[in-house]
Design an enzyme around this catalytic site. Structure first.
Site, short mmCIF file in Angstrom:
data_model
loop_
_atom_site.label_atom_id
_atom_site.label_comp_id
_atom_site.label_asym_id
_atom_site.label_seq_id
_atom_site.Cartn_x
_atom_site.Cartn_y
_atom_site.Cartn_z
N CYS A 177 5.69 -7.22 -8.54
CA CYS A 177 5.34 -6.28 -7.19
C CYS A 177 5.25 -4.96 -7.40
CB CYS A 177 6.76 -6.59 -6.06
SG CYS A 177 6.59 -5.55 -4.71
N CYS A 191 7.98 -2.77 -5.78
CA CYS A 191 9.25 -2.85 -6.38
C CYS A 191 9.30 -2.12 -7.65
CB CYS A 191 9.69 -4.27 -6.96
SG CYS A 191 10.26 -5.48 -5.72
N ASP A 242 0.44 7.18 0.48
CA ASP A 242 -0.46 6.17 0.20
C ASP A 242 -1.51 6.84 -0.82
OD1 ASP A 242 -1.44 3.35 1.89
OD2 ASP A 242 -2.85 4.26 0.53
N HIS A 255 13.00 -6.36 -1.84
CA HIS A 255 11.86 -6.92 -1.60
C HIS A 255 11.86 -7.95 -0.50
CE1 HIS A 255 7.90 -8.64 -3.04
NE2 HIS A 255 8.47 -9.75 -2.59
N THR A 277 -2.50 -6.26 1.45
CA THR A 277 -2.73 -6.23 0.24
C THR A 277 -1.58 -6.41 -0.62
OG1 THR A 277 -3.26 -4.21 -0.19
CG2 THR A 277 -5.03 -5.50 0.44
N HIS A 287 5.23 -6.66 -0.20
CA HIS A 287 6.64 -6.10 -0.12
C HIS A 287 6.14 -5.26 1.09
CE1 HIS A 287 10.08 -3.84 -2.28
NE2 HIS A 287 10.02 -3.34 -0.95
N HIS A 341 5.82 -2.92 4.24
CA HIS A 341 5.89 -1.59 4.32
C HIS A 341 5.40 -1.22 5.62
CE1 HIS A 341 2.30 -3.44 2.53
NE2 HIS A 341 1.58 -2.39 3.27
P1 5GP Z 1 -1.59 -2.90 3.08
O1 5GP Z 1 -3.08 -3.01 2.78
O2 5GP Z 1 -0.92 -4.08 2.17
O3 5GP Z 1 -1.20 -2.84 4.44
O4 5GP Z 1 -1.12 -1.55 2.39
C1 5GP Z 1 -0.94 -1.16 0.95
C2 5GP Z 1 -1.15 0.04 0.81
O5 5GP Z 1 -0.77 0.40 -0.41
C3 5GP Z 1 -2.66 0.68 0.89
O6 5GP Z 1 -2.85 1.34 1.93
C4 5GP Z 1 -2.94 1.15 -0.55
O7 5GP Z 1 -3.71 2.24 -0.57
C5 5GP Z 1 -1.58 1.50 -1.24
N1 5GP Z 1 -1.43 1.36 -2.29
C6 5GP Z 1 -1.91 0.51 -3.24
N2 5GP Z 1 -1.65 0.84 -4.60
C7 5GP Z 1 -0.88 1.87 -4.50
C8 5GP Z 1 -0.10 2.68 -5.56
O8 5GP Z 1 -0.21 2.26 -6.56
N3 5GP Z 1 0.40 3.90 -4.94
C9 5GP Z 1 0.66 4.27 -3.81
N4 5GP Z 1 1.15 5.29 -3.43
N5 5GP Z 1 -0.18 3.40 -2.67
C10 5GP Z 1 -0.67 2.43 -3.15
ZN ZN Z 2 8.48 -5.82 -4.38
#
Ligand code: 5GP
Ligand code: ZN
Length: 117
Positions: free
Chosen positions: A9, A12, A35, A51, A98, A101, A103
């Site tokens: 993860c 995590c 982000d 988690h 995506t 975990h 958020h």
């Molecule tokens: P989801 O698409 O799951 O709602 O949001 C996941 C978010 O995590 C996305 O907006 C993506 O840009 C962000 N993200 C993905 N990988 C990383 C990373 O390694 N570091 C940071 N700070 N954000 C990330």
């Molecule tokens: Zn996690």
């Protein structure tokens, strides 16, 4: 198991400090960081340190922790001086989740359309 760190993860790993992130706030139970692909001038993710796969699982398994996450979204907004902002919990791949975990996205600093896309 719910709440235990998962080896595969990304978030995590950010909690553990093995993947770097720009952390803007931290409490005993949560971390808030920018982000990597911001969709607004302020785009901060607030996560529980424990988690849980998504917001619904978090709320079911650990309601006080879910409240900590929500409380921190307001603290981030205050720190970023946002009068208005949007909290988003993408839940399920069809909604754009995506990272599995839980958020909260805190988005602000620009006009936010309603209804969202
Ligand atoms: P989801 O698409 O799951 O709602 O949001 C996941 C978010 O995590 C996305 O907006 C993506 O840009 C962000 N993200 C993905 N990988 C990383 C990373 O390694 N570091 C940071 N700070 N954000 C990330
Ligand atoms: Zn996690």
């Amino acid at each position: 198991m719910a709440g235990e760190p998962q080896d595969d993860c990304l978030f995590c790993k950010i909690v553990a400090g093995t993947i770097p992130a720009t952390i803007v706030r931290e409490t005993d139970t949560t971390v808030a960081f920018r982000d990597i692909n911001p969709q607004a001038p302020t785009h901060v993710l607030v996560i529980p340190k424990a988690h849980h796969r998504d917001a619904a699982a978090l709320a079911a398994a650990a309601p006080e922790l879910a409240a900590d996450v929500l409380r921190e979204t307001q603290a981030v907004a205050d720190q970023e001086k946002l009068e208005s902002y949007r909290i988003v919990f993408n839940t399920g791949s069809g909604a754009g989740q995506t990272v599995w975990h839980a958020h909260a996205h805190v988005l602000g600093g620009r006009g936010l359309e309603w209804p969202p896309g």
